[in-house]
Design a protein around this motif. Sequence first.
Motif, PDB file in Angstrom:
ATOM      1  N   UNK A  10       0.831  -1.206   0.000  1.00 28.07           N
ATOM      2  CA  UNK A  10       0.000   0.000   0.000  1.00 28.07           C
ATOM      3  C   UNK A  10       0.864   1.253   0.000  1.00 28.07           C
ATOM      4  N   UNK A  11       0.579   2.136  -0.960  1.00 25.49           N
ATOM      5  CA  UNK A  11       1.215   3.452  -0.976  1.00 25.49           C
ATOM      6  C   UNK A  11       0.153   4.533  -0.761  1.00 25.49           C
ATOM      7  N   UNK A  12      -0.836   4.201   0.063  1.00 25.45           N
ATOM      8  CA  UNK A  12      -1.863   5.159   0.452  1.00 25.45           C
ATOM      9  C   UNK A  12      -2.068   5.080   1.956  1.00 25.45           C
ATOM     10  N   UNK A  13      -2.372   6.213   2.568  1.00 20.60           N
ATOM     11  CA  UNK A  13      -2.617   6.242   4.010  1.00 20.60           C
ATOM     12  C   UNK A  13      -4.032   5.792   4.352  1.00 20.60           C
ATOM     13  N   UNK A  14      -4.828   5.535   3.340  1.00 21.31           N
ATOM     14  CA  UNK A  14      -6.221   5.140   3.588  1.00 21.31           C
ATOM     15  C   UNK A  14      -6.364   3.674   3.973  1.00 21.31           C
ATOM     16  N   UNK A  15      -5.301   2.896   3.840  1.00 19.60           N
ATOM     17  CA  UNK A  15      -5.366   1.469   4.156  1.00 19.60           C
ATOM     18  C   UNK A  15      -4.533   1.196   5.405  1.00 19.60           C
ATOM     19  N   UNK A  16      -5.183   0.698   6.440  1.00 18.65           N
ATOM     20  CA  UNK A  16      -4.475   0.339   7.665  1.00 18.65           C
ATOM     21  C   UNK A  16      -3.679  -0.943   7.444  1.00 18.65           C
ATOM     22  N   UNK A  17      -2.606  -1.081   8.197  1.00 16.97           N
ATOM     23  CA  UNK A  17      -1.771  -2.268   8.076  1.00 16.97           C
ATOM     24  C   UNK A  17      -2.576  -3.535   8.341  1.00 16.97           C
ATOM     25  N   UNK A  18      -3.477  -3.473   9.319  1.00 15.95           N
ATOM     26  CA  UNK A  18      -4.294  -4.645   9.641  1.00 15.95           C
ATOM     27  C   UNK A  18      -5.199  -5.014   8.475  1.00 15.95           C
ATOM     28  N   UNK A  19      -5.747  -4.010   7.757  1.00 14.79           N
ATOM     29  CA  UNK A  19      -6.604  -4.291   6.608  1.00 14.79           C
ATOM     30  C   UNK A  19      -5.803  -4.856   5.440  1.00 14.79           C
ATOM     31  N   UNK A  25      -4.267 -12.124   3.307  1.00 12.74           N
ATOM     32  CA  UNK A  25      -4.656 -13.466   3.746  1.00 12.74           C
ATOM     33  C   UNK A  25      -5.774 -14.023   2.871  1.00 12.74           C
ATOM     34  N   UNK A  26      -6.733 -13.161   2.503  1.00 10.61           N
ATOM     35  CA  UNK A  26      -7.827 -13.596   1.627  1.00 10.61           C
ATOM     36  C   UNK A  26      -7.296 -13.949   0.242  1.00 10.61           C
ATOM     37  N   UNK A  84       4.266  -6.565 -12.624  1.00 11.34           N
ATOM     38  CA  UNK A  84       3.735  -5.898 -11.441  1.00 11.34           C
ATOM     39  C   UNK A  84       2.393  -5.290 -11.825  1.00 11.34           C
ATOM     40  N   UNK A  85       1.618  -4.879 -10.826  1.00  9.03           N
ATOM     41  CA  UNK A  85       0.295  -4.318 -11.096  1.00  9.03           C
ATOM     42  C   UNK A  85       0.081  -3.063 -10.269  1.00  9.03           C
ATOM     43  N   UNK A  86      -0.621  -2.101 -10.854  1.00  9.39           N
ATOM     44  CA  UNK A  86      -1.025  -0.886 -10.156  1.00  9.39           C
ATOM     45  C   UNK A  86      -2.530  -0.935  -9.925  1.00  9.39           C
ATOM     46  N   UNK A  87      -2.935  -0.590  -8.710  1.00  8.03           N
ATOM     47  CA  UNK A  87      -4.350  -0.609  -8.350  1.00  8.03           C
ATOM     48  C   UNK A  87      -4.745   0.753  -7.803  1.00  8.03           C
ATOM     49  N   UNK A  88      -5.797   1.319  -8.370  1.00  3.96           N
ATOM     50  CA  UNK A  88      -6.338   2.592  -7.890  1.00  3.96           C
ATOM     51  C   UNK A  88      -7.085   2.356  -6.578  1.00  3.96           C
ATOM     52  N   UNK A  89      -6.770   3.137  -5.546  1.00  4.53           N
ATOM     53  CA  UNK A  89      -7.484   2.977  -4.284  1.00  4.53           C
ATOM     54  C   UNK A  89      -8.914   3.485  -4.414  1.00  4.53           C
ATOM     55  N   UNK A  90      -9.847   2.635  -4.041  1.00  2.00           N
ATOM     56  CA  UNK A  90     -11.249   3.013  -3.886  1.00  2.00           C
ATOM     57  C   UNK A  90     -11.884   1.942  -3.011  1.00  2.00           C
ATOM     58  N   UNK A  91     -13.195   1.944  -2.903  1.00  2.00           N
ATOM     59  CA  UNK A  91     -13.858   0.991  -2.015  1.00  2.00           C
ATOM     60  C   UNK A  91     -13.734  -0.451  -2.511  1.00  2.00           C
ATOM     61  N   UNK A  92     -13.321  -0.613  -3.756  1.00  2.00           N
ATOM     62  CA  UNK A  92     -13.162  -1.950  -4.304  1.00  2.00           C
ATOM     63  C   UNK A  92     -11.714  -2.343  -4.508  1.00  2.00           C
ATOM     64  N   UNK A  93     -10.786  -1.761  -3.745  1.00  2.00           N
ATOM     65  CA  UNK A  93      -9.365  -2.019  -3.990  1.00  2.00           C
ATOM     66  C   UNK A  93      -8.989  -3.489  -3.783  1.00  2.00           C
TER      67      UNK A  93
END
Length: 283
Positions: A10-19, A25-26, A84-93
């Motif tokens: 994660x290169x965004x602050x919107x995602x907690x380490x636990x998440x 894991x999923x 490698x892959x780039x993923x845009x952060x949103x509710x479906x990340x």
Amino acid sequence: MLTHHIALVSKTRHIKTSDLSKVAAALQKQATRDLGPIWDIQATVDAFELLKDVPGGYWPIIIKDNIHESGAAGYHTDKYKQPFALVQFDEGWALTSSHEMCEMLVDPFGSRMVSSGSIKQGQGRVNYLVEVADPCEDDKFAYSVNGIMLSDFYTPNYFDPVSSPAVRYSYTGAVTAPKQILRNGYLSWLDPATGKWWQATYFGTKQVINDISDKMEMLQGSLRARIDRITPTPRLTEGVSKQFVKMNKSHADNQEKSGTSTTNHWEQEINRLIKPRKVISAK
């Protein structure tokens, strides 16, 4: 069997380490339990807070706040031709990360093709680009793993010449026939007789087939990287649906309740084992 290693970063602050760890894991369970046996793949998935912590030999899936261009999200290769892959952060990340992981594991270098009869009338056998999550990529067809909604993907039988009710065409069963494209999905192929690239999309009310040869020739990189850049799907441009957000939250809430119960169980077991015992003195 060669084991592939995926790094979720994660290169965004919107995602907690636990998440991030929960999603990793999923994804690991999806790779091991679902994708691996069907496509004969072995893989590990690990979460890393920083790119610098990713060991050599790992293929990263990187989540960022802004990709700046919808077509930039998806599969890429570095200067050493490693994926490698780039993923845009949103509710479906997490869903997008699952999509990219499945495609990366089945076709690491973005050039795998399968020969089968064309879905376009007048064409014979064509070479389909193997993108296992694209025909069923809409969030409507996602399924839950550890309370996290992940992407459906097609099976090798997807390119069978005829349909059979006994055959599984996608993991969830949403795809019910060979080369079927579900709503908001797409399929791309090369016609070797003409050297032209074609793409069938189902982004509106009906399926449309277009010649994409000129767009493909304008770009460099692997076949899948080029396809990703010229195909702004509804998932990339509009994000996930409200129905998906609601469903995702419901599964997450159920998983949290289950996790609380599991936590209580293990806390009781720990306390039972380490609880100080009274010393009974001899009289």
